[in-house]
Write an enzyme that holds these catalytic residues in place. Sequence first.
Site, PDB file in Angstrom:
ATOM      1  N   GLU A  66       0.813  -1.214   0.000  1.00 56.32           N
ATOM      2  CA  GLU A  66       0.000   0.000   0.000  1.00 56.32           C
ATOM      3  C   GLU A  66       0.849   1.269   0.000  1.00 56.32           C
ATOM      4  O   GLU A  66       0.413   2.304  -0.517  1.00 56.32           O
ATOM      5  CB  GLU A  66      -0.945   0.014   1.198  1.00 56.32           C
ATOM      6  CG  GLU A  66      -2.083  -0.981   1.113  1.00 56.32           C
ATOM      7  CD  GLU A  66      -1.754  -2.328   1.736  1.00 56.32           C
ATOM      8  OE1 GLU A  66      -2.667  -3.159   1.880  1.00 56.32           O
ATOM      9  OE2 GLU A  66      -0.559  -2.545   2.069  1.00 56.32           O
ATOM     10  N   PHE A 115     -10.482  -7.040  15.848  1.00 55.11           N
ATOM     11  CA  PHE A 115      -9.386  -7.480  14.983  1.00 55.11           C
ATOM     12  C   PHE A 115      -9.003  -6.369  13.981  1.00 55.11           C
ATOM     13  O   PHE A 115      -9.852  -5.828  13.291  1.00 55.11           O
ATOM     14  CB  PHE A 115      -9.823  -8.741  14.233  1.00 55.11           C
ATOM     15  CG  PHE A 115      -8.808  -9.270  13.248  1.00 55.11           C
ATOM     16  CD1 PHE A 115      -7.572  -9.728  13.665  1.00 55.11           C
ATOM     17  CD2 PHE A 115      -9.100  -9.311  11.898  1.00 55.11           C
ATOM     18  CE1 PHE A 115      -6.640 -10.218  12.762  1.00 55.11           C
ATOM     19  CE2 PHE A 115      -8.190  -9.789  10.977  1.00 55.11           C
ATOM     20  CZ  PHE A 115      -6.949 -10.251  11.414  1.00 55.11           C
ATOM     21  N   GLN A 116      -7.743  -6.011  13.950  1.00 53.36           N
ATOM     22  CA  GLN A 116      -7.165  -5.006  13.057  1.00 53.36           C
ATOM     23  C   GLN A 116      -7.676  -3.584  13.326  1.00 53.36           C
ATOM     24  O   GLN A 116      -7.531  -2.699  12.485  1.00 53.36           O
ATOM     25  CB  GLN A 116      -7.399  -5.354  11.575  1.00 53.36           C
ATOM     26  CG  GLN A 116      -6.682  -6.622  11.137  1.00 53.36           C
ATOM     27  CD  GLN A 116      -6.769  -6.877   9.651  1.00 53.36           C
ATOM     28  OE1 GLN A 116      -7.801  -6.630   9.022  1.00 53.36           O
ATOM     29  NE2 GLN A 116      -5.675  -7.357   9.060  1.00 53.36           N
ATOM     30  N   VAL A 127      15.804   9.147  -2.282  1.00 55.00           N
ATOM     31  CA  VAL A 127      16.518  10.001  -1.332  1.00 55.00           C
ATOM     32  C   VAL A 127      17.849   9.347  -0.998  1.00 55.00           C
ATOM     33  O   VAL A 127      17.988   8.129  -0.964  1.00 55.00           O
ATOM     34  CB  VAL A 127      15.663  10.196  -0.063  1.00 55.00           C
ATOM     35  CG1 VAL A 127      16.497  10.716   1.100  1.00 55.00           C
ATOM     36  CG2 VAL A 127      14.528  11.159  -0.357  1.00 55.00           C
ATOM     37  N   PHE A 154      24.507   7.957   1.780  1.00 60.99           N
ATOM     38  CA  PHE A 154      24.361   9.311   2.299  1.00 60.99           C
ATOM     39  C   PHE A 154      24.393   9.307   3.824  1.00 60.99           C
ATOM     40  O   PHE A 154      24.888  10.250   4.450  1.00 60.99           O
ATOM     41  CB  PHE A 154      23.074   9.946   1.790  1.00 60.99           C
ATOM     42  CG  PHE A 154      23.094  11.446   1.824  1.00 60.99           C
ATOM     43  CD1 PHE A 154      23.732  12.170   0.828  1.00 60.99           C
ATOM     44  CD2 PHE A 154      22.492  12.149   2.856  1.00 60.99           C
ATOM     45  CE1 PHE A 154      23.769  13.550   0.848  1.00 60.99           C
ATOM     46  CE2 PHE A 154      22.516  13.529   2.888  1.00 60.99           C
ATOM     47  CZ  PHE A 154      23.156  14.239   1.884  1.00 60.99           C
TER      48      PHE A 154
END
Length: 578
Positions: free
Chosen positions: A49, A111-112, A382, A467
Amino acid sequence: MATTADRIISALKTTGVRRVYGLPGDSLNGFTDAIRRSEGITWEHVRHEETAAFAAAAEAALTGQLAVCAGSCGPGNLHLINGLFDAQRSGVPVLAIAAHIPLAEVGSGYFQETRPQELFRECSVYTELVTGAQTAPRIVEMAMRAAVEERGVAVVVIPGEVFLSRAGEDGWLSKPVVATRSVARPDDESLRQAAEIINGSHKITILGGAGTAGAHDELVGLAAALQAPIVHALRGKEHIEYDNPYDVGMTGLLGFASGYKAIREADVLLMLGTDFPYQQFYPENAKIIQVDIRGRQLGRRVPIDLGLVGTVKDTIAALAPLLRRNDNSQHLDRAVKHYRKTRASLDSLAVNDHDKTPIRPEYVAGLVDRLASDDAVFTVDVGSPVVWASRYLTMNGKRRLVGSFTHGTMACALPHAIGAQTVDRRRQVVALAGDGGLTMLFGDLITLTQNNLPVKVVVFNNSSLNFVELEMKAAGIVNFGTELHNPDFAAVARALGIPGFRVEQPKDLQAALTEAFAHDGPALVDVVTARQELSIPPVITAEQAKGFTLYAIRTILAGRADELLDLVSTNVARRILD
């Protein structure tokens, strides 16, 4: 009678939405089934997602239109949140459909169960719960309106059973929700004050950001009248850099010495459509005028002498007649001369370094720039990829550059590319991915084949969080926890049905990129690049210099002198040979 989900789909289609990015789940079944039965809107299936939210953000950035993503209840829509933060901070219109647990179970620890209205509030301009078919029409319309007018994320939370509930036609959207267009400029007295400050100086520098979009010609005309060099922030690069004889490069941690110098030497800094965050790069004694459409942005980075609320385009048009033409070009001439010298120095690094390995990342970015199409869309991770993209990708008014430039999250290049390519499968999309960023959402390489998306992925494979290592060096810290044990990314791609090219020798790079870019479908080029290449900012503070010294001493004491030798040979010996 149609379901609430059917009505929502019709409202989205009326507004011009043609696709929804997401991953199915039981609480979303009513919504996805409505898409299945509908014509003119598609379900763009992804493997995570978070990718759906990033893809929607990229679509909105490229088109300027509302884009939509969806997640099932609990963990499903929680996965959206990082991509939604990116969209919100980038200022692009995205609608997120967040499915919820059964309404009767809210508050029971079901649940969830999560509290999505609270969770998404910080990364949205509008978040609301739909409690039934009766409340859905207004909430959906208000959410879409908020997203397009405020250019941000709107989240509509809908319990699974509400999608399946029956809904009449009354109250549902019958006309498209599109952003209004207005003239927005400061009042005459504020413009007079700005003109007074500007007319009193011969050393004016312009700093432009994302807010200069659509105002290129006005900006260049202003620079010509004021003999002012134009420095761009990263998000202003694609709007400012091209067809611009006054451009002197970028400033900031990723920028050029020339951009930094042009700002530091100015008597007046004119900030146009930028919220550039790094205070150490602002001038110490100059007068500062800031123009932004959002008044709350004014003066929050550096004290300003005058704040003006308006669009850059409208404000320049109103201000220009009040300005005296500047006949003194010394400040501009010095800035342009310094930029040419800086540009030549940077370009001298983007070469095949006598066939030495590992390959210079500058060479990779430079070749990608030369081989990519004139209207390519570049997405960048990035970290080090954004450094090389900002310095070596050439914008021309047709190319686009998409990245997480404000939120600054890893793993955005591939999912942004998915959204960009879904909008137009005929346009070349090139994802410049870091090895850490790519593997963070590795599964969505499969989306390229499943959805027939011809994205070209170029991997900067330096086996490290590069980085982060630079930040550690600057702080005087011995690198720790940043090494990546990578697979052969080209072999992984081939296992997924994507042509993969592994490049370890500089002499092989151009042929691999050429073949990958010419392939009619997705392709991946895995380039083994130098780990110790330093992307040093245009100004080094005393504290950073001290940090590099401490890093060197501590690295030797830690028994890792070979790492220090590699750092020196990569960044000093190479330049001696040049």
